[in-house]
Motif scaffolding. Structure first.
Motif: not given
Length: 296
Positions: A61, A63, A97, A101, A105
């Motif tokens: 990802t 992040s 970060s 995320y 997500n």
């Protein structure tokens, strides 16, 4: 050494952590909701993380790359930058970060193919993504840290390469955008990413220096007392006199050093030339002003 470290740690305050929390979230909004959905790229390590995120499997990802690339750089620069700067910066990177995320997500918002605010309009995404991420970066700098490890790299390696910090950062970003263009065989996205970069720089400058940016005036005159009295009455600020002597004339002169903001320059010039039309005036940028010098 331990006493010095403890003294530095005692300078840590809760407020910067709160403000850096906001900065990291703002930066993540600009990147994940405007730039990433349309495959535009931020600058520095953030842009590099976005590129790696695009070309690697889904398990890796944004992040993850932000942490992997940034954290070692800030730790590497610990000795040169200091423990307080490093702690603030690592906190900002962690927030950036984590927020990225959460947005990509967890939140019920689709940022996979288009910006939730600007759709697939590349110009709008470039401008607003750059402005918003620049505001986040500027807030981080203003409150004592950095959100991108490229600045640490620049401080460490620029002098070794005979470059200024600004030149180092610019070269890194140019190479990054060239690599993106070659990799994807298209120059449209790198060119729009340059627009993002320019918008971000302006936003950073505005946040760090403010609209009320300071200017220093140096006035060479033989009527220093009269000019100083006029400036003091008009602006209510302290004034510094520096003794000087003309090279050709040999006449004694005085240099008046005075700091104003950009909106006061015209008034300053008018006051000075009214008292001494022959006065020599120079106006220069001031990157920062510390202390207080106000007439009682």
């Amino acid at each position: 050494m331990k006493n010095t470290l403890k003294a530095q740690l005692r300078t840590l305050r809760p407020l910067p952590f709160v403000l850096l929390l906001a900065a990291g979230i703002i930066n993540s909004v600009g990147v994940t909701m405007f730039l990433a959905p349309v495959h535009l790229y931020d600058s520095g390590i953030s842009g590099t993380s976005m590129l790696l995120w695009q070309i690697t499997p889904e398990a890796y990802t944004l992040s993850l790359f932000l942490l992997i690339l940034n954290v070692p750089l800030f730790l590497f620069g610990l000795k040169k930058q200091g423990i307080v700067f490093t702690i603030y910066s690592l906190w900002a990177v962690f927030v950036y970060s984590a927020a990225s995320y959460v947005i990509t997500n967890i939140l019920p918002v689709d940022v996979s193919t288009a910006s939730p605010f600007a759709g697939q309009d590349l110009l709008l995404c470039a401008l607003f993504g750059g402005l918003i991420s620049g505001i986040g970066s500027g807030m981080t700098i203003r409150f004592g840290g950095a959100i991108d490890g490229i600045e640490v790299m620049a401080v460490i390696f620029a002098k070794m390469l005979g470059l200024t910090v600004g030149t180092f950062v610019m070269i890194y970003n140019v190479l990054l955008y060239i690599a993106i263009g070659i990799l994807f065989r298209s120059w449209v996205l790198p060119l729009y990413s340059i627009v993002t970069y320019c918008a971000a720089i302006k936003a950073v400058d505005f946040i760090v220096e403010g609209l009320d940016k300071a200017k220093s005036a140096m006035i060479v005159t033989s009527k220093a007392d009269a000019i100083s009295e006029a400036l003091s009455e008009a602006f209510g600020r302290g004034i510094t006199h520096i003794g000087a002597k003309g090279y050709y004339s040999g006449a004694d002169q005085t240099i008046i050093y005075f700091v104003v903001n950009r909106f006061q320059i015209a008034k300053l010039k008018a006051l000075v030339t009214e008292v001494d039309p022959a006065a020599f005036i120079t106006i220069s940028e001031v990157s920062d002003v510390l202390g207080r010098s106000v007439q009682k």
